[in-house]
Scaffold this motif. Structure first.
Motif, short mmCIF file in Angstrom:
data_model
loop_
_atom_site.label_atom_id
_atom_site.label_comp_id
_atom_site.label_asym_id
_atom_site.label_seq_id
_atom_site.Cartn_x
_atom_site.Cartn_y
_atom_site.Cartn_z
N GLY A 38 0.72 -1.14 -0.05
CA GLY A 38 0.00 0.04 0.07
C GLY A 38 0.94 1.33 -0.05
N VAL A 39 2.08 1.39 0.71
CA VAL A 39 2.91 2.42 0.83
C VAL A 39 3.68 2.41 -0.42
N ILE A 40 4.03 1.55 -1.02
CA ILE A 40 4.75 1.45 -2.49
C ILE A 40 3.78 1.88 -3.51
N TYR A 41 2.47 1.54 -3.45
CA TYR A 41 1.54 2.25 -4.36
C TYR A 41 1.08 3.59 -4.03
N ALA A 42 1.14 4.15 -2.88
CA ALA A 42 0.76 5.46 -2.69
C ALA A 42 1.86 6.37 -3.42
#
Length: 50
Positions: A38-42
């Motif tokens: 999720g952090v990588i996608y954000a």
């Protein structure tokens, strides 16, 4: 024979507790990976928009 049953129940309980701890560890790893993704996608989304 009652002593054998008690010993078997103790073994069974120890085995169940060990499996429960291993299961919790797996669940924690799965959640950690999902949060990381999720952090990588954000970050990726911000780079695309920015």
């Amino acid at each position: 024979m009652n002593k054998n049953k008690t010993k078997a129940n103790a073994k069974r309980a120890a085995f169940a507790q060990k499996k429960e701890q291993e299961g919790r560890k797996v669940i924690n790893w799965i959640f950690a990976v999902l949060v990381l993704l999720g952090v990588i996608y954000a970050v990726y989304s911000m780079m695309i928009l920015g």
